[in-house]
Design a protein around this motif. Sequence first.
Motif, PDB file in Angstrom:
ATOM      1  N   UNK A 110      25.376 -41.320  12.026  1.00 35.23           N
ATOM      2  CA  UNK A 110      24.130 -41.822  12.601  1.00 35.23           C
ATOM      3  C   UNK A 110      22.955 -40.875  12.393  1.00 35.23           C
ATOM      4  N   UNK A 111      23.053 -39.952  11.461  1.00 34.28           N
ATOM      5  CA  UNK A 111      21.943 -39.063  11.180  1.00 34.28           C
ATOM      6  C   UNK A 111      21.511 -38.285  12.401  1.00 34.28           C
ATOM      7  N   UNK A 112      20.199 -38.219  12.630  1.00 37.60           N
ATOM      8  CA  UNK A 112      19.661 -37.440  13.742  1.00 37.60           C
ATOM      9  C   UNK A 112      20.023 -38.026  15.097  1.00 37.60           C
ATOM     10  N   UNK A 113      20.580 -39.229  15.110  1.00 39.43           N
ATOM     11  CA  UNK A 113      21.026 -39.844  16.355  1.00 39.43           C
ATOM     12  C   UNK A 113      22.494 -39.501  16.657  1.00 39.43           C
ATOM     13  N   UNK A 114      23.172 -38.838  15.741  1.00 39.42           N
ATOM     14  CA  UNK A 114      24.578 -38.477  15.948  1.00 39.42           C
ATOM     15  C   UNK A 114      24.783 -37.597  17.179  1.00 39.42           C
ATOM     16  N   UNK A 115      23.945 -36.565  17.434  1.00 39.93           N
ATOM     17  CA  UNK A 115      24.173 -35.724  18.609  1.00 39.93           C
ATOM     18  C   UNK A 115      24.070 -36.462  19.939  1.00 39.93           C
ATOM     19  N   UNK A 116      23.522 -37.679  19.934  1.00 44.71           N
ATOM     20  CA  UNK A 116      23.503 -38.475  21.163  1.00 44.71           C
ATOM     21  C   UNK A 116      24.870 -39.083  21.457  1.00 44.71           C
ATOM     22  N   UNK A 117      25.711 -39.187  20.418  1.00 45.28           N
ATOM     23  CA  UNK A 117      27.028 -39.802  20.575  1.00 45.28           C
ATOM     24  C   UNK A 117      28.154 -38.787  20.622  1.00 45.28           C
TER      25      UNK A 117
END
Length: 529
Positions: free
Chosen positions: A288-295
């Motif tokens: 998820x790119x830059x949204x990966x650290x949210x998951x």
Amino acid sequence: MDPDPKSEPSSKTTTSTTTATTTTTTPEAASFSNYKPPSSILIIGAGVFGLSTALALTKRAEFASSTITILDRSPEPGVFPARDASSIDSSRIIRSDYADLAYAALAAEAQAHWRQHLTHPRTTNPKDAFGGEGRYAESGFVLAGDAGPLTREDGSCTGIAYAKKSWVNALALAQAEGRSLSSIHMLAAPKTIAMVSGTRGEFADWGYLNDVAGWADAEASMRFMYERVAATGRVTFINGTAESLLTTETSNSAGSNSNQPTEPPTVTGARLKEDGRTLTADLVIVAAGAWTPKLVDLSSQAVATGQVLGYIDITEEEQRKLEKIPILLNVSTGFFVIPPRNRVLKVARHSYGYLNPQPLTTPPLGAPGNSSSKNPAPSPSKLVSQPHTHLSDPDLAIPLEGEASLRAGLRRTIPWPELYDRAFARTRLCWYTDTATGDFIVDYHPQWRGLFVATGGSGHAFKFLPVIGDKVVECIMDKCPPEFRDKWRWKAAENGDKADGEKIIATEDGSRGGQPGLILEEEFKRNTE
């Protein structure tokens, strides 16, 4: 790269409203020859890693019976990825110029695809080629830096060191490919750089020109890749935002019989933010790119950083003057210019970027026993840098610090008074997923079965679009290329790492400019002072 390649646990998903697939027993990765593929795969993210991996899976006989689903947060049906993804833009640099020889060689492999319509014009249909139909333009590439020491106090290399190492590797690649070494031109002084630049700009002290490099129309290339994946008929695309990952802890904490044996900690799918639906799969790939650290908790490994881009409308005459220039990059400052198209000049800064630490409604998946699925209440002290984009904020403009940096770089690189103060037609924050070394993360999570992570593009992954999916699939099958096994492995937190990893991660590979640790919210406040 499998945390336990010899074990073969049974993994069943929890009951869900919507399932991407049915689930069966799966080992993540035994030996390559004995690899047993999952019956169902869920890829979260339709960017460079996600789409390329999906296409690679459809080509491998081992996955012929696996169902493949891509979930992307794009709000528009049929549009993948979302329009604020880092891969959606007017242009991206396509180069094999790296200080690290492993990435240089991989980039050269990818370049062969981008250049196929140029190197094999008689046997290549431009419509079917990655770089065809204007998706790739071979402009040449000037990689340069400012004079100074080769290393910093911490031992990391400086911009000029990065440029000189890249020059050595560029010569080695040219020789290996049978190209004339004259395709690599050393530029040993600012005046020489100015002559080659096509702009008269003495924007660096030393550098070189690589004739065999160029740039891609990023948005058109991603559309090309999406259409290729969709055309296989093997991949189901779903619009939706993954709010959290499902795990066996969810079912175990939902009233399961305590007398039953506890399943190994396993990720079984994802829950959608929009309507609470769940998608389940044997293997979940978070790309998820830059949204990966949210998951997934990547606080000791990667952080989302915002990078500044500016777009200037130019005249027809200026277009004619600039359209034939090479790409110009000063790795000491991070500033670069890409030749314009359709009377739009893009300028940008490849830097440490802005952090945007914000609390999460649902914390990312951490270690078993401490996961968001079991403990939904977020920790008040846990902040995660999150993308802030024009999709959620249509009036978003870059901070004044970033605009001033772009102006300074533009004046040094294209010293034309008529451009000095011309207004930006628009600006943008492009969100990287930065790691400390600039290496990707392509590995199984060491504590959760059924979870594979492909992220950490660090602002340089796009060029690998034609080949990165093949490498990801090799890693899934525990056949990571040897030269990347250590670079791409999951790197657990070391003793002394701070919990708030966003403030200690800065990409120190020599290619970044700017100041590390800038906080986006604080810079926005300065805009109004």
